[in-house]
Design a protein around this motif. Structure first.
Motif, mmCIF file in Angstrom:
data_model
loop_
_atom_site.group_PDB
_atom_site.id
_atom_site.type_symbol
_atom_site.label_atom_id
_atom_site.label_comp_id
_atom_site.label_asym_id
_atom_site.label_seq_id
_atom_site.Cartn_x
_atom_site.Cartn_y
_atom_site.Cartn_z
ATOM 1 N N GLN A 173 41.290 31.509 40.685
ATOM 2 C CA GLN A 173 41.924 32.775 41.044
ATOM 3 C C GLN A 173 41.848 33.779 39.898
ATOM 4 O OE1 GLN A 173 43.579 33.884 44.049
ATOM 5 N NE2 GLN A 173 42.309 32.207 44.817
ATOM 6 N N ILE A 174 42.031 33.308 38.673
ATOM 7 C CA ILE A 174 41.930 34.193 37.514
ATOM 8 C C ILE A 174 40.523 34.786 37.411
ATOM 9 C CG2 ILE A 174 41.885 34.212 34.981
ATOM 10 C CD1 ILE A 174 44.248 32.191 35.126
ATOM 11 N N LYS A 175 39.519 33.953 37.601
ATOM 12 C CA LYS A 175 38.131 34.439 37.545
ATOM 13 C C LYS A 175 37.837 35.406 38.692
ATOM 14 C CE LYS A 175 36.264 30.430 35.080
ATOM 15 N NZ LYS A 175 35.379 29.236 35.145
ATOM 16 N N LEU A 176 38.407 35.128 39.858
ATOM 17 C CA LEU A 176 38.222 36.003 41.017
ATOM 18 C C LEU A 176 38.745 37.413 40.741
ATOM 19 C CD1 LEU A 176 37.686 36.172 44.239
ATOM 20 C CD2 LEU A 176 40.148 35.791 44.410
ATOM 21 N N LEU A 177 39.840 37.503 40.002
ATOM 22 C CA LEU A 177 40.514 38.781 39.776
ATOM 23 C C LEU A 177 39.906 39.623 38.659
ATOM 24 C CD1 LEU A 177 44.185 37.495 40.061
ATOM 25 C CD2 LEU A 177 43.064 39.059 41.659
ATOM 26 N N GLU A 178 39.056 39.032 37.853
ATOM 27 C CA GLU A 178 38.578 39.718 36.655
ATOM 28 C C GLU A 178 37.966 41.100 36.905
ATOM 29 O OE1 GLU A 178 36.115 36.871 34.668
ATOM 30 O OE2 GLU A 178 37.821 35.831 33.745
ATOM 31 N N PRO A 179 37.204 41.321 37.998
ATOM 32 C CA PRO A 179 36.646 42.673 38.207
ATOM 33 C C PRO A 179 37.698 43.755 38.399
ATOM 34 C CG PRO A 179 35.466 41.046 39.520
ATOM 35 C CD PRO A 179 36.669 40.355 38.976
ATOM 36 N N TRP A 180 38.910 43.373 38.777
ATOM 37 C CA TRP A 180 39.970 44.356 39.039
ATOM 38 C C TRP A 180 40.980 44.416 37.892
ATOM 39 C CZ3 TRP A 180 37.545 41.575 42.787
ATOM 40 C CH2 TRP A 180 36.974 42.307 43.823
ATOM 41 N N GLU A 181 40.674 43.743 36.792
ATOM 42 C CA GLU A 181 41.608 43.661 35.671
ATOM 43 C C GLU A 181 41.442 44.848 34.735
ATOM 44 O OE1 GLU A 181 42.406 40.742 31.792
ATOM 45 O OE2 GLU A 181 40.740 40.384 33.157
ATOM 46 N N GLY A 182 42.568 45.375 34.246
ATOM 47 C CA GLY A 182 42.587 46.335 33.156
ATOM 48 C C GLY A 182 41.809 47.623 33.399
ATOM 49 N N ARG A 183 41.539 48.311 32.320
ATOM 50 C CA ARG A 183 40.756 49.553 32.371
ATOM 51 C C ARG A 183 39.275 49.203 32.385
ATOM 52 N NH1 ARG A 183 43.561 54.190 31.153
ATOM 53 N NH2 ARG A 183 45.653 53.919 30.285
ATOM 54 N N LYS A 184 38.557 49.792 33.311
ATOM 55 C CA LYS A 184 37.111 49.589 33.367
ATOM 56 C C LYS A 184 36.450 50.913 33.716
ATOM 57 C CE LYS A 184 36.633 44.660 34.485
ATOM 58 N NZ LYS A 184 37.887 44.215 33.916
ATOM 59 N N SER A 362 39.843 38.436 48.738
ATOM 60 C CA SER A 362 41.304 38.349 48.786
ATOM 61 C C SER A 362 41.774 37.287 47.807
ATOM 62 C CB SER A 362 41.790 38.015 50.196
ATOM 63 O OG SER A 362 41.334 36.731 50.600
ATOM 64 N N SER A 363 43.012 37.426 47.352
ATOM 65 C CA SER A 363 43.632 36.455 46.459
ATOM 66 C C SER A 363 44.889 35.920 47.111
ATOM 67 C CB SER A 363 43.985 37.105 45.113
ATOM 68 O OG SER A 363 44.787 36.235 44.333
ATOM 69 N N SER A 364 45.140 34.611 46.957
ATOM 70 C CA SER A 364 46.326 33.993 47.541
ATOM 71 C C SER A 364 47.597 34.383 46.803
ATOM 72 C CB SER A 364 46.180 32.468 47.526
ATOM 73 O OG SER A 364 46.065 32.001 46.190
ATOM 74 N N GLY A 365 47.472 34.957 45.635
ATOM 75 C CA GLY A 365 48.638 35.355 44.853
ATOM 76 C C GLY A 365 48.974 36.813 45.052
ATOM 77 N N GLY A 366 50.243 37.116 45.214
ATOM 78 C CA GLY A 366 50.696 38.499 45.296
ATOM 79 C C GLY A 366 51.237 38.928 43.939
ATOM 80 N N GLY A 367 52.485 38.512 43.659
ATOM 81 C CA GLY A 367 53.111 38.868 42.391
ATOM 82 C C GLY A 367 52.371 38.317 41.194
ATOM 83 N N SER A 368 51.814 37.109 41.316
ATOM 84 C CA SER A 368 51.086 36.514 40.188
ATOM 85 C C SER A 368 49.808 37.285 39.892
ATOM 86 C CB SER A 368 50.775 35.046 40.475
ATOM 87 O OG SER A 368 50.120 34.904 41.720
ATOM 88 N N ALA A 369 49.098 37.685 40.944
ATOM 89 C CA ALA A 369 47.879 38.468 40.735
ATOM 90 C C ALA A 369 48.210 39.813 40.096
ATOM 91 C CB ALA A 369 47.167 38.676 42.070
ATOM 92 N N LEU A 370 49.283 40.434 40.539
ATOM 93 C CA LEU A 370 49.690 41.720 39.962
ATOM 94 C C LEU A 370 50.050 41.562 38.490
ATOM 95 C CD1 LEU A 370 51.897 43.117 42.876
ATOM 96 C CD2 LEU A 370 49.656 43.954 42.169
ATOM 97 N N GLU A 371 50.781 40.506 38.156
ATOM 98 C CA GLU A 371 51.170 40.302 36.757
ATOM 99 C C GLU A 371 49.940 40.083 35.888
ATOM 100 O OE1 GLU A 371 53.440 36.839 34.314
ATOM 101 O OE2 GLU A 371 54.690 38.083 35.611
ATOM 102 N N TYR A 372 49.013 39.265 36.375
ATOM 103 C CA TYR A 372 47.813 39.004 35.584
ATOM 104 C C TYR A 372 46.999 40.285 35.383
ATOM 105 C CZ TYR A 372 43.146 37.613 34.301
ATOM 106 O OH TYR A 372 41.946 37.533 33.664
ATOM 107 N N LEU A 373 46.827 41.064 36.444
ATOM 108 C CA LEU A 373 46.017 42.275 36.349
ATOM 109 C C LEU A 373 46.652 43.319 35.433
ATOM 110 C CD1 LEU A 373 44.972 42.557 40.095
ATOM 111 C CD2 LEU A 373 43.479 42.038 38.166
ATOM 112 N N CYS A 374 47.983 43.366 35.407
ATOM 113 C CA CYS A 374 48.677 44.361 34.587
ATOM 114 C C CYS A 374 48.831 43.927 33.127
ATOM 115 C CB CYS A 374 50.058 44.651 35.167
ATOM 116 S SG CYS A 374 50.047 45.569 36.723
ATOM 117 N N THR A 375 48.996 42.625 32.894
ATOM 118 C CA THR A 375 49.325 42.156 31.544
ATOM 119 C C THR A 375 48.254 41.294 30.900
ATOM 120 O OG1 THR A 375 50.410 40.109 32.260
ATOM 121 C CG2 THR A 375 51.748 42.117 32.248
#
Length: 400
Positions: A173-184, A362-375
């Motif tokens: 899931q962490i690897k799945l989210l990487e394209p949407w992480e942080g400033r790009k 899609s990601s199975s995490g809601g709050g967890s995905a948001l926390e990872y992407l923001c922090t």
């Protein structure tokens, strides 16, 4: 995220007789309409069992305050079919009887223990409850990405007592989210709906790293109240807390990049949302009515056109309106653009994924995905870093 600082279960050799507590996130309703949160843990559970290890699964479903916490026997039945072997169900999880049951499991056995949410102390990360959970095994595998942002007894406190590993599902899931992480490079839009307080924190985080924000649900309702509009009975609380102070601070710094609609739909939950009306924000939402949807301003449509044209990122976490009740004006408008840019769009969270007809990422995490992407990190990952320091050398559980 630097995963080298934590132990990953994919690197662990499983020896016959080793006892594992598997902290899962089987927050799936009894109808089993969407089993993704179960299915993504199957590979690790199967590997333990196939290698002669013993699996004691701890999981949650529902929330005590919503009075929807139920037993997980149906998950055991589902897993039995998927794994083609018997998965036992034991309704207790922190008693001597539960410990005895776990101790009597034979090599290769799998058992699901009672729903951790039956304990109010679970969400308080009660250390004594965590210690009792830890008696079910000698190692802990932390799965359940959907609760990876939460400090609970079964996935955080338990790491004080046993060496822990991050499950393969969480790494995926962490690897799945990487394209949407942080400033790009490239334009980015975040749509943040839903009723949970995490959306307020996410609003603050994404306002720092994304170019445009379309809030809905609790975030939008609170914004409108802070702006001085009448919002009727619209939801602005989660767990008894409101967030006007936080929203004021966000608007002071970022109001120019946050979409604020001028027309909203108001309806009454008491009559099954039968009566509904479009009202202007200046007019205000009448008492007894709640905001259930809204119309996107031309400015928001222009931003969506831009992000598609520039092949930027679109992220949706929570529906802008109450989609399951038929309030889909804002959501359907946004979905048109997401479908036009499917490879650059993502939906977060189990409920949103279930509700919205979107065939992209899609990601199975809601709050967890948001926390990872923001922090850039998660509560369980920080706990696993400390766990590695606490247990620098792994125990040989076969000699215990």
């Amino acid at each position: 995220m630097n995963l080298s600082k934590i132990r990953k279960f994919e690197d662990k050799t499983v020896n016959p007789g080793e006892r594992y507590v598997f902290s899962a996130g089987f927050d799936v309703k009894r109808d089993l309409k969407n089993t993704e949160r179960i299915d993504q843990e199957i590979a690790d559970i199967k590997r333990i069992s196939d290698s002669g290890g013993i699996v004691a699964i701890l999981s949650h479903q529902g929330r005590l305050e919503y009075n929807d916490v139920i037993h997980l026997d149906y998950v055991a039945n589902y897993l039995s079919g998927k794994l083609e072997r018997k998965v036992e169900y034991y309704p207790e999880n922190d008693t001597y009887s539960a410990e005895e049951c776990a101790g009597n499991l034979k090599p290769g056995s799998i058992a699901i223990f009672g729903n951790t949410r039956f304990h109010k102390e679970e969400i308080e990360n009660d250390i004594e409850l965590a210690k009792r959970f830890s008696e079910l095994g000698d190692y802990v595998v932390i799965g359940g990405f959907c609760k990876a942002h939460r400090k609970h007894s079964s996935n955080n406190g338990i790491l004080n007592y046993r060496p822990g590993f991050l499950a393969s599902s969480c790494i995926e899931q962490i690897k799945l989210l990487e394209p949407w992480e942080g400033r790009k490079i490239g334009y980015s839009i975040a749509i943040l709906g839903g009723i949970k307080k995490e959306k307020i924190k996410a609003l603050k985080g994404f306002a720092e790293i994304y170019d445009f924000i379309i809030p809905g649900g609790i975030a939008l309702n609170t914004i409108l109240k802070v702006k001085g509009y009448e919002i009727g009975d619209s939801l602005i609380e989660d767990s008894g807390k409101t967030f006007e102070k936080e929203i004021k601070e966000i608007l002071k710094k970022h109001e120019g990049k946050i979409h604020i609609p001028q027309i909203v739909m108001a309806s009454r939950k008491e009559d099954g949302f039968k009566e509904r009306r479009w009202v202007s924000c200046n007019e205000g939402v009448p008492e007894g009515y709640s905001i259930v949807d809204f119309k996107l301003q031309d400015s928001a449509l222009n931003e969506l056109e831009r992000v598609v044209k520039e092949q930027g990122r679109i992220l949706l976490a929570g529906t802008p309106g109450i989609y399951t009740a038929g309030f889909n004006t804002a959501t359907n408008q946004i979905l048109e653009y997401m479908n036009d840019s499917r490879s650059h769009s993502i939906i977060l969270g189990g409920d949103s994924v279930n509700e919205i007809p979107f065939s992209g990422t899609s990601s199975s995490g809601g709050g967890s995905a948001l926390e990872y992407l923001c922090t850039g990190t998660l509560a369980i990952c920080e706990a696993l870093k400390e766990n590695k320091k606490r247990f620098p050398y792994l125990i040989d559980s076969t000699n215990i």
